[in-house]
Design a protein around this motif. Structure first.
Motif, PDB file in Angstrom:
ATOM      1  N   HIS A 119      15.638 -50.927-126.970  1.00  0.00           N
ATOM      2  CA  HIS A 119      16.411 -50.171-127.957  1.00  0.00           C
ATOM      3  C   HIS A 119      17.840 -50.708-127.915  1.00  0.00           C
ATOM      4  N   GLU A 120      18.318 -51.262-129.039  1.00  0.00           N
ATOM      5  CA  GLU A 120      19.641 -51.893-129.083  1.00  0.00           C
ATOM      6  C   GLU A 120      20.646 -51.023-129.824  1.00  0.00           C
ATOM      7  N   ILE A 121      21.849 -50.964-129.281  1.00  0.00           N
ATOM      8  CA  ILE A 121      22.971 -50.293-129.943  1.00  0.00           C
ATOM      9  C   ILE A 121      24.048 -51.354-130.171  1.00  0.00           C
ATOM     10  N   PRO A 122      24.280 -51.778-131.405  1.00  0.00           N
ATOM     11  CA  PRO A 122      25.294 -52.813-131.654  1.00  0.00           C
ATOM     12  C   PRO A 122      26.695 -52.279-131.387  1.00  0.00           C
ATOM     13  N   ALA A 123      27.550 -53.148-130.873  1.00  0.00           N
ATOM     14  CA  ALA A 123      28.925 -52.752-130.557  1.00  0.00           C
ATOM     15  C   ALA A 123      29.850 -53.948-130.739  1.00  0.00           C
ATOM     16  N   ALA A 124      31.117 -53.639-130.938  1.00  0.00           N
ATOM     17  CA  ALA A 124      32.149 -54.674-131.045  1.00  0.00           C
ATOM     18  C   ALA A 124      33.074 -54.589-129.840  1.00  0.00           C
ATOM     19  N   VAL A 125      33.512 -55.740-129.364  1.00  0.00           N
ATOM     20  CA  VAL A 125      34.475 -55.782-128.262  1.00  0.00           C
ATOM     21  C   VAL A 125      35.854 -55.469-128.830  1.00  0.00           C
ATOM     22  N   VAL A 126      36.484 -54.409-128.325  1.00  0.00           N
ATOM     23  CA  VAL A 126      37.773 -53.974-128.873  1.00  0.00           C
ATOM     24  C   VAL A 126      38.905 -54.050-127.857  1.00  0.00           C
ATOM     25  N   GLY A 127      38.605 -54.392-126.620  1.00  0.00           N
ATOM     26  CA  GLY A 127      39.665 -54.472-125.622  1.00  0.00           C
ATOM     27  C   GLY A 127      39.264 -55.339-124.449  1.00  0.00           C
ATOM     28  N   ARG A 128      40.256 -56.142-123.995  1.00  0.00           N
ATOM     29  CA  ARG A 128      40.000 -56.998-122.836  1.00  0.00           C
ATOM     30  C   ARG A 128      41.333 -57.411-122.235  1.00  0.00           C
ATOM     31  N   GLU A 129      41.585 -56.993-121.015  1.00  0.00           N
ATOM     32  CA  GLU A 129      42.849 -57.296-120.357  1.00  0.00           C
ATOM     33  C   GLU A 129      42.810 -58.705-119.760  1.00  0.00           C
ATOM     34  N   PRO A 130      43.869 -59.502-119.976  1.00  0.00           N
ATOM     35  CA  PRO A 130      43.893 -60.848-119.386  1.00  0.00           C
ATOM     36  C   PRO A 130      43.736 -60.842-117.872  1.00  0.00           C
TER      37      PRO A 130
END
Length: 289
Positions: A119-130
Protein backbone atom coordinates in the motif's frame (compact mmCIF):
# COMPACT_ATOMS: atom_id res chain seq x y z
CA UNK A 1 39.33 104.25 -71.38
CA UNK A 2 41.24 101.40 -69.71
CA UNK A 3 38.17 100.53 -67.63
CA UNK A 4 36.12 100.31 -70.81
CA UNK A 5 38.66 97.99 -72.42
CA UNK A 6 38.69 95.76 -69.35
CA UNK A 7 34.89 95.44 -69.35
CA UNK A 8 34.95 94.74 -73.05
CA UNK A 9 37.47 91.94 -72.61
CA UNK A 10 35.37 90.41 -69.85
CA UNK A 11 32.27 90.42 -72.03
CA UNK A 12 34.23 88.87 -74.87
CA UNK A 13 35.51 86.11 -72.57
CA UNK A 14 32.05 85.33 -71.24
CA UNK A 15 30.64 85.36 -74.74
CA UNK A 16 33.32 82.95 -75.89
CA UNK A 17 32.55 80.55 -73.05
CA UNK A 18 28.84 80.69 -73.84
CA UNK A 19 29.49 80.04 -77.51
CA UNK A 20 31.74 77.09 -76.66
CA UNK A 21 29.07 75.60 -74.38
CA UNK A 22 26.38 76.04 -77.04
CA UNK A 23 28.59 74.44 -79.67
CA UNK A 24 29.44 71.59 -77.28
CA UNK A 25 25.79 71.05 -76.46
CA UNK A 26 24.85 70.91 -80.14
CA UNK A 27 27.67 68.62 -81.09
CA UNK A 28 27.23 66.27 -78.11
CA UNK A 29 23.72 65.57 -79.31
CA UNK A 30 25.29 63.82 -82.28
CA UNK A 31 26.48 60.30 -81.55
CA UNK A 32 29.02 58.06 -83.18
CA UNK A 33 31.85 60.59 -83.59
CA UNK A 34 34.93 61.76 -81.71
CA UNK A 35 34.51 64.84 -79.52
CA UNK A 36 36.14 68.05 -80.72
CA UNK A 37 38.58 70.04 -78.63
CA UNK A 38 35.95 72.46 -77.25
CA UNK A 39 33.74 69.50 -76.42
CA UNK A 40 36.54 67.76 -74.58
CA UNK A 41 37.29 70.93 -72.62
CA UNK A 42 33.65 71.27 -71.58
CA UNK A 43 33.40 67.56 -70.68
CA UNK A 44 36.57 67.72 -68.58
CA UNK A 45 35.32 70.80 -66.75
CA UNK A 46 31.95 69.16 -66.12
CA UNK A 47 33.58 65.95 -64.86
CA UNK A 48 35.91 67.87 -62.55
CA UNK A 49 33.11 69.96 -61.09
CA UNK A 50 30.88 66.88 -60.76
CA UNK A 51 33.68 65.03 -58.96
CA UNK A 52 34.10 67.90 -56.51
CA UNK A 53 30.41 67.76 -55.72
CA UNK A 54 29.85 63.97 -55.91
CA UNK A 55 32.57 62.80 -53.54
CA UNK A 56 31.49 64.84 -50.47
CA UNK A 57 27.82 64.20 -51.18
CA UNK A 58 28.53 60.47 -51.59
CA UNK A 59 30.41 60.33 -48.29
CA UNK A 60 27.65 62.19 -46.45
CA UNK A 61 25.01 59.94 -48.00
CA UNK A 62 27.03 56.84 -47.10
CA UNK A 63 27.46 58.07 -43.53
CA UNK A 64 23.72 58.49 -42.99
CA UNK A 65 23.03 55.19 -44.76
CA UNK A 66 25.50 53.53 -42.38
CA UNK A 67 23.71 55.05 -39.40
CA UNK A 68 20.43 53.68 -40.70
CA UNK A 69 21.97 50.22 -41.20
CA UNK A 70 23.43 50.28 -37.68
CA UNK A 71 20.05 51.19 -36.23
CA UNK A 72 18.38 48.36 -38.15
CA UNK A 73 21.11 45.95 -37.02
CA UNK A 74 20.67 47.02 -33.39
CA UNK A 75 16.92 46.49 -33.59
CA UNK A 76 17.38 43.07 -35.19
CA UNK A 77 19.94 42.12 -32.55
CA UNK A 78 17.58 43.17 -29.74
CA UNK A 79 14.79 41.15 -31.34
CA UNK A 80 17.06 38.10 -31.63
CA UNK A 81 18.02 38.44 -27.95
CA UNK A 82 14.36 38.55 -26.93
CA UNK A 83 13.60 35.50 -29.05
CA UNK A 84 16.62 33.66 -27.62
CA UNK A 85 15.48 34.42 -24.06
CA UNK A 86 12.01 33.11 -24.88
CA UNK A 87 13.55 30.01 -26.43
CA UNK A 88 15.75 29.37 -23.38
CA UNK A 89 12.80 29.85 -21.02
CA UNK A 90 10.69 27.48 -23.12
CA UNK A 91 13.52 24.96 -23.21
CA UNK A 92 13.86 25.11 -19.41
CA UNK A 93 10.11 24.61 -19.02
CA UNK A 94 10.23 21.67 -21.41
CA UNK A 95 13.14 20.14 -19.52
CA UNK A 96 11.27 20.52 -16.22
CA UNK A 97 8.15 19.00 -17.76
CA UNK A 98 10.15 16.05 -19.12
CA UNK A 99 11.77 15.48 -15.72
CA UNK A 100 8.39 15.67 -14.00
CA UNK A 101 6.91 13.28 -16.53
CA UNK A 102 9.79 10.86 -15.97
CA UNK A 103 9.33 10.97 -12.19
CA UNK A 104 5.60 10.36 -12.48
CA UNK A 105 6.15 7.52 -14.95
CA UNK A 106 8.66 5.92 -12.56
CA UNK A 107 6.25 6.23 -9.64
CA UNK A 108 3.41 4.79 -11.71
CA UNK A 109 5.58 1.87 -12.78
CA UNK A 110 6.45 1.04 -9.16
CA UNK A 111 2.79 1.40 -8.14
CA UNK A 112 1.70 -1.00 -10.87
CA UNK A 113 4.38 -3.54 -9.93
CA UNK A 114 3.39 -3.61 -6.27
CA UNK A 115 -0.32 -2.93 -6.50
CA UNK A 116 -1.28 -6.27 -4.97
CA UNK A 117 1.42 -6.49 -2.30
CA UNK A 118 2.09 -2.98 -0.98
CA UNK A 119 0.00 0.00 0.00
CA UNK A 120 1.70 3.22 -1.20
CA UNK A 121 1.17 6.75 0.06
CA UNK A 122 2.79 9.30 -2.30
CA UNK A 123 4.64 12.17 -0.65
CA UNK A 124 6.86 15.10 -1.54
CA UNK A 125 10.11 15.99 0.20
CA UNK A 126 9.56 19.42 1.77
CA UNK A 127 12.50 19.78 4.15
CA UNK A 128 16.10 18.71 4.47
CA UNK A 129 18.76 20.27 6.66
CA UNK A 130 22.29 20.47 5.19
CA UNK A 131 23.75 19.41 8.54
CA UNK A 132 21.54 16.29 8.48
CA UNK A 133 21.65 15.66 4.74
CA UNK A 134 22.51 11.97 5.10
CA UNK A 135 20.40 11.48 8.23
CA UNK A 136 16.81 12.62 7.77
CA UNK A 137 14.29 14.57 5.73
CA UNK A 138 10.71 15.84 6.06
CA UNK A 139 7.76 14.80 3.89
CA UNK A 140 4.35 16.44 3.46
CA UNK A 141 2.11 13.58 4.64
CA UNK A 142 1.21 12.49 8.16
CA UNK A 143 -1.37 10.74 10.29
CA UNK A 144 -4.19 12.41 8.35
CA UNK A 145 -2.95 10.51 5.29
CA UNK A 146 -2.53 7.18 7.07
CA UNK A 147 1.17 7.50 7.86
CA UNK A 148 2.41 5.87 11.05
CA UNK A 149 5.87 5.55 12.67
CA UNK A 150 8.14 2.79 11.35
CA UNK A 151 6.62 2.66 7.89
CA UNK A 152 9.15 2.11 5.12
CA UNK A 153 9.90 4.97 2.73
CA UNK A 154 11.07 4.31 -0.83
CA UNK A 155 12.14 6.35 -3.84
CA UNK A 156 9.90 6.59 -6.94
CA UNK A 157 11.60 3.52 -8.45
CA UNK A 158 11.01 1.47 -5.28
CA UNK A 159 14.56 1.58 -3.90
CA UNK A 160 14.76 1.92 -0.12
CA UNK A 161 15.18 5.40 1.38
CA UNK A 162 14.48 4.91 5.09
CA UNK A 163 11.67 4.67 7.62
CA UNK A 164 9.19 7.06 9.20
CA UNK A 165 10.33 8.28 12.61
CA UNK A 166 8.07 10.97 14.09
CA UNK A 167 4.68 11.87 12.61
CA UNK A 168 2.42 14.93 12.77
CA UNK A 169 -0.99 15.39 11.20
CA UNK A 170 0.35 16.57 7.84
CA UNK A 171 4.08 15.92 7.95
CA UNK A 172 6.60 13.32 9.06
CA UNK A 173 10.31 12.93 9.73
CA UNK A 174 12.09 10.16 7.84
CA UNK A 175 15.30 8.51 9.07
CA UNK A 176 17.46 7.66 6.06
CA UNK A 177 19.24 4.33 5.69
CA UNK A 178 22.49 6.31 5.36
CA UNK A 179 22.07 7.73 8.88
CA UNK A 180 24.84 6.74 11.29
CA UNK A 181 23.30 8.04 14.53
CA UNK A 182 19.68 6.93 14.94
CA UNK A 183 19.47 4.25 12.28
CA UNK A 184 19.19 0.76 13.75
CA UNK A 185 19.96 -1.13 10.57
CA UNK A 186 18.01 -2.93 7.87
CA UNK A 187 17.70 -6.71 7.70
CA UNK A 188 19.01 -7.61 4.26
CA UNK A 189 20.25 -10.37 2.01
CA UNK A 190 22.42 -10.57 -1.09
CA UNK A 191 19.93 -11.63 -3.73
CA UNK A 192 22.23 -13.01 -6.41
CA UNK A 193 24.62 -14.89 -4.12
CA UNK A 194 24.28 -18.67 -4.27
CA UNK A 195 23.81 -19.01 -0.53
CA UNK A 196 21.84 -15.73 -0.20
CA UNK A 197 23.64 -14.76 3.03
CA UNK A 198 21.68 -12.63 5.49
CA UNK A 199 23.15 -9.36 6.73
CA UNK A 200 22.43 -6.06 8.44
CA UNK A 201 22.87 -2.78 6.54
CA UNK A 202 23.64 0.48 8.36
CA UNK A 203 24.96 3.90 7.45
CA UNK A 204 28.69 3.88 6.81
CA UNK A 205 30.70 5.91 9.28
CA UNK A 206 33.74 5.78 7.01
CA UNK A 207 32.15 7.30 3.91
CA UNK A 208 29.12 9.62 4.00
CA UNK A 209 26.30 8.55 1.74
CA UNK A 210 27.39 4.90 1.59
CA UNK A 211 26.21 1.85 3.52
CA UNK A 212 28.03 -0.77 5.58
CA UNK A 213 26.88 -4.38 5.26
CA UNK A 214 27.78 -6.85 8.02
CA UNK A 215 27.08 -10.50 7.34
CA UNK A 216 25.35 -12.54 10.03
CA UNK A 217 28.06 -15.14 10.40
CA UNK A 218 31.24 -15.25 8.36
CA UNK A 219 31.15 -16.53 4.79
CA UNK A 220 34.07 -18.86 4.27
CA UNK A 221 36.40 -18.27 1.31
CA UNK A 222 33.95 -16.63 -1.08
CA UNK A 223 35.72 -14.78 -3.93
CA UNK A 224 35.01 -11.06 -4.08
CA UNK A 225 33.93 -11.48 -7.71
CA UNK A 226 30.88 -13.42 -6.49
CA UNK A 227 29.69 -10.49 -4.38
CA UNK A 228 30.89 -7.22 -5.95
CA UNK A 229 28.11 -5.89 -8.16
CA UNK A 230 25.45 -8.03 -6.48
CA UNK A 231 22.18 -6.40 -5.46
CA UNK A 232 21.25 -6.16 -1.78
CA UNK A 233 17.54 -6.26 -0.91
CA UNK A 234 15.45 -6.23 2.24
CA UNK A 235 15.01 -9.70 3.70
CA UNK A 236 11.55 -9.13 5.17
CA UNK A 237 12.67 -10.46 8.56
CA UNK A 238 11.55 -7.26 10.29
CA UNK A 239 8.05 -5.83 10.53
CA UNK A 240 9.25 -2.47 9.17
CA UNK A 241 10.65 -3.20 5.72
CA UNK A 242 8.75 -5.51 3.34
CA UNK A 243 10.81 -8.15 1.55
CA UNK A 244 12.32 -7.38 -1.83
CA UNK A 245 12.95 -3.62 -1.62
CA UNK A 246 16.24 -2.80 -3.32
CA UNK A 247 18.80 -1.34 -0.91
CA UNK A 248 21.83 -0.99 -3.15
CA UNK A 249 24.78 -2.69 -4.84
CA UNK A 250 27.94 -4.11 -3.27
CA UNK A 251 30.99 -2.12 -4.37
CA UNK A 252 33.68 -3.55 -2.10
CA UNK A 253 34.17 -6.68 0.00
CA UNK A 254 36.12 -6.68 3.26
CA UNK A 255 37.79 -9.88 4.47
CA UNK A 256 38.39 -11.12 7.98
CA UNK A 257 40.67 -13.86 9.30
CA UNK A 258 41.47 -16.85 7.10
CA UNK A 259 40.21 -15.07 3.97
CA UNK A 260 36.61 -15.13 5.16
CA UNK A 261 34.13 -12.50 3.97
CA UNK A 262 33.10 -10.41 6.94
CA UNK A 263 31.52 -7.22 5.60
CA UNK A 264 31.03 -5.10 2.49
CA UNK A 265 30.42 -1.55 1.30
CA UNK A 266 27.09 -0.89 -0.45
CA UNK A 267 26.18 2.00 -2.74
CA UNK A 268 22.52 2.96 -2.14
CA UNK A 269 20.23 2.42 -5.12
CA UNK A 270 18.13 5.49 -4.28
CA UNK A 271 19.51 8.82 -5.49
CA UNK A 272 19.63 10.28 -1.99
CA UNK A 273 20.94 13.68 -3.07
CA UNK A 274 18.13 14.29 -5.56
CA UNK A 275 15.01 13.06 -3.77
CA UNK A 276 11.90 15.09 -4.57
CA UNK A 277 9.13 12.49 -4.36
CA UNK A 278 8.85 9.32 -2.27
CA UNK A 279 6.36 6.62 -1.29
CA UNK A 280 5.50 5.64 2.26
CA UNK A 281 4.72 1.92 2.02
CA UNK A 282 3.41 -0.96 4.07
CA UNK A 283 2.23 -4.41 3.17
CA UNK A 284 -1.36 -4.46 1.97
CA UNK A 285 -3.81 -5.85 4.47
CA UNK A 286 -1.55 -5.18 7.44
CA UNK A 287 -2.10 -2.67 10.15
CA UNK A 288 0.57 -0.51 11.63
CA UNK A 289 3.92 -2.12 10.82
Amino acid sequence: MSRYLTSRRLFLLLGSVIVLMVIAGLTLAQSGRRASFPERVVMDVENTVAGWIYRPVSKITGFFAGLSDMRSMYQENAQLKREMQKYQALRAELSDAEAENQRLATMLNFYNRTNNTLHEIPAAVVGREPSEWNSQLTINVGTADGVQPNMAVVAPDGSLVGRVDTVAAHSAKVILITDTQVGDGVAALVEAAKSQPFAVVTGSGASAGELALDFLGQIVQMPASELVGDEVITSGLSNVFPRGLVIGTITKVQYGAHNTVKSAIVQPAAQMDYLQDVFVVRQSGSGTP
